[in-house]
Write a protein that holds these residues in place. Sequence first.
Motif, PDB file in Angstrom:
ATOM      1  N   ARG A 173      32.550 -29.997  -4.103  1.00 56.89           N
ATOM      2  CA  ARG A 173      32.261 -29.595  -5.483  1.00 56.89           C
ATOM      3  C   ARG A 173      31.430 -28.315  -5.496  1.00 56.89           C
ATOM      4  N   ARG A 232      37.114 -22.771  -9.558  1.00 59.21           N
ATOM      5  CA  ARG A 232      38.417 -23.366  -9.253  1.00 59.21           C
ATOM      6  C   ARG A 232      38.556 -23.479  -7.744  1.00 59.21           C
ATOM      7  N   ILE A 281      39.652 -36.381 -10.147  1.00 59.20           N
ATOM      8  CA  ILE A 281      39.434 -35.259 -11.053  1.00 59.20           C
ATOM      9  C   ILE A 281      38.304 -35.669 -11.980  1.00 59.20           C
ATOM     10  N   ALA A 293      43.098 -38.166  -8.341  1.00 57.09           N
ATOM     11  CA  ALA A 293      43.685 -36.832  -8.209  1.00 57.09           C
ATOM     12  C   ALA A 293      45.186 -36.888  -7.969  1.00 57.09           C
ATOM     13  N   LEU A 312      46.271 -33.411 -19.306  1.00 53.26           N
ATOM     14  CA  LEU A 312      46.154 -32.980 -17.915  1.00 53.26           C
ATOM     15  C   LEU A 312      47.537 -32.806 -17.302  1.00 53.26           C
ATOM     16  N   ARG A 314      49.562 -30.365 -13.728  1.00 55.33           N
ATOM     17  CA  ARG A 314      49.474 -29.331 -12.701  1.00 55.33           C
ATOM     18  C   ARG A 314      50.560 -28.292 -12.936  1.00 55.33           C
ATOM     19  N   LEU A 321      45.458 -27.374 -11.333  1.00 55.39           N
ATOM     20  CA  LEU A 321      45.192 -28.323 -12.402  1.00 55.39           C
ATOM     21  C   LEU A 321      44.854 -27.590 -13.699  1.00 55.39           C
ATOM     22  N   ALA A 379      37.476 -29.252 -15.721  1.00 53.68           N
ATOM     23  CA  ALA A 379      37.762 -30.455 -14.933  1.00 53.68           C
ATOM     24  C   ALA A 379      37.763 -30.073 -13.463  1.00 53.68           C
ATOM     25  N   ASP A 380      36.962 -30.752 -12.676  1.00 53.49           N
ATOM     26  CA  ASP A 380      36.830 -30.445 -11.250  1.00 53.49           C
ATOM     27  C   ASP A 380      37.817 -31.291 -10.463  1.00 53.49           C
ATOM     28  N   ASP A 381      38.715 -30.620  -9.763  1.00 50.71           N
ATOM     29  CA  ASP A 381      39.796 -31.290  -9.053  1.00 50.71           C
ATOM     30  C   ASP A 381      39.409 -31.562  -7.601  1.00 50.71           C
ATOM     31  N   GLY A 382      39.593 -32.802  -7.148  1.00 47.94           N
ATOM     32  CA  GLY A 382      39.432 -33.114  -5.739  1.00 47.94           C
ATOM     33  C   GLY A 382      38.015 -33.377  -5.280  1.00 47.94           C
TER      34      GLY A 382
END
Length: 423
Positions: A173, A232, A281, A293, A312, A314, A321, A379-382
């Motif tokens: 993150r 990102r 996510i 995710a 949401l 991709r 995302l 939105a924070d992916d992964g």
Amino acid sequence: MYLPLPVSRPSAFNFSLITATLLATAAAATLAYGTDAYWAQFRRGFSIILFTHRLQWVLATISLLLCLAVMGLIIGGRRRAWWLMALGPVLALFVHRIVSNPMRQFEILEDPLLAKAVEVSGTTLKDDDWVVGVQFGDQAYAYPYAALFRSPVILQNNHEQRMLLIWSPFANRATAFKVDREIRKSELQIVAMPCNTLLLYNGRNGQLINGVTGQTTGRDKPIGLHQSVETRKMTWQSWRKLHPDSLVLVPIPGDIPTAPILPRYPMPPPGAGHAPEAMVIFAATTRPVAIPADSINDQPSSVSAGETQLLLFRDKTSGVLRAFDRRVHEDLFPQFRPKTDPKRPTVAFIDKDSGTEWSADGKAIEGPFKGEQLRPIAADDGVYWGVIHYWYPAVKWITPTQATTDPSVSNPKEPRRRTRPAR
């Protein structure tokens, strides 16, 4: 009547000597290991880390004074020099604190040297290497994982603006903020990584900044940190397609990870029957939510996050995302389906209620809502579920509702309005 036996002077002397030695060792041990990320897995572990850091100079002073007292007792009592060996553990603990501290492998960079994208592509940076991308001011920046694993805190200047990027490598993150000129590299220190989260200390105001939440340990806004900057995470190939003029922090060659890695430090069980290493996510909306995710693909998915209704998906070409608020006209919440239109190649979705066609950028292209723009949501992916659950206890694990068909919309209806309970 029994009288207490008199204590001999040698026995009292030895007791004082041993007690002072043990206390000096205990203070040094607390200083050496009190900020270790190991403690975070326990209920009061994070408090131990904070306590140790705030009193580190007090602990060091107490230990040194006790060592001097031990030396004075040995010299004054004319004891043999081998008694000084009792201070060996204290010395070893101080060396561990200063030299062997695992946080010493990380450094803070201020206004680092950057290269153009064309100068690093295919050489020092490969297409499948991961980067943290930031659009700051009028310039795009790419910070490769291989560079951030060594320098997880970066102060970046852009004309009259400054940005602070904090990367928690074992949480996958990154958070970034616009900052004042008063935020200086010389006053920042990486303290520890409790629950795999980078903990940054600002010596100017004595605040500890949490790298995952972007807040102080007291859940307040840090002094000098202002508006958040979106980050990102994606491969260098994907970021370069989106931002061909990006500037890049050149990584130092070496055996360093170039992609996300698993958490290193132990975490308390997050509950909810999900593994702490599960990637999610994360959206810090009015009600924080975590979405698996791997449950989001190029088909539109809907998630309820408190007052926010999320859309949401991709991107089909880049896999990046995208997250939007489904709200239109204040109280309308359309349901989206995939859609292709040969006459309008940019059309990606259609809302089944009004028949409006939308692009992947969240803009209404044709239909009753033409010209409307959905609001992007950060939105924070992964990121890892265990880390997010630890710092956001109220977060909810939600499996999204996904549309997989492309129905024809022959009789569009009025979009759904949020119903309010009768008073």
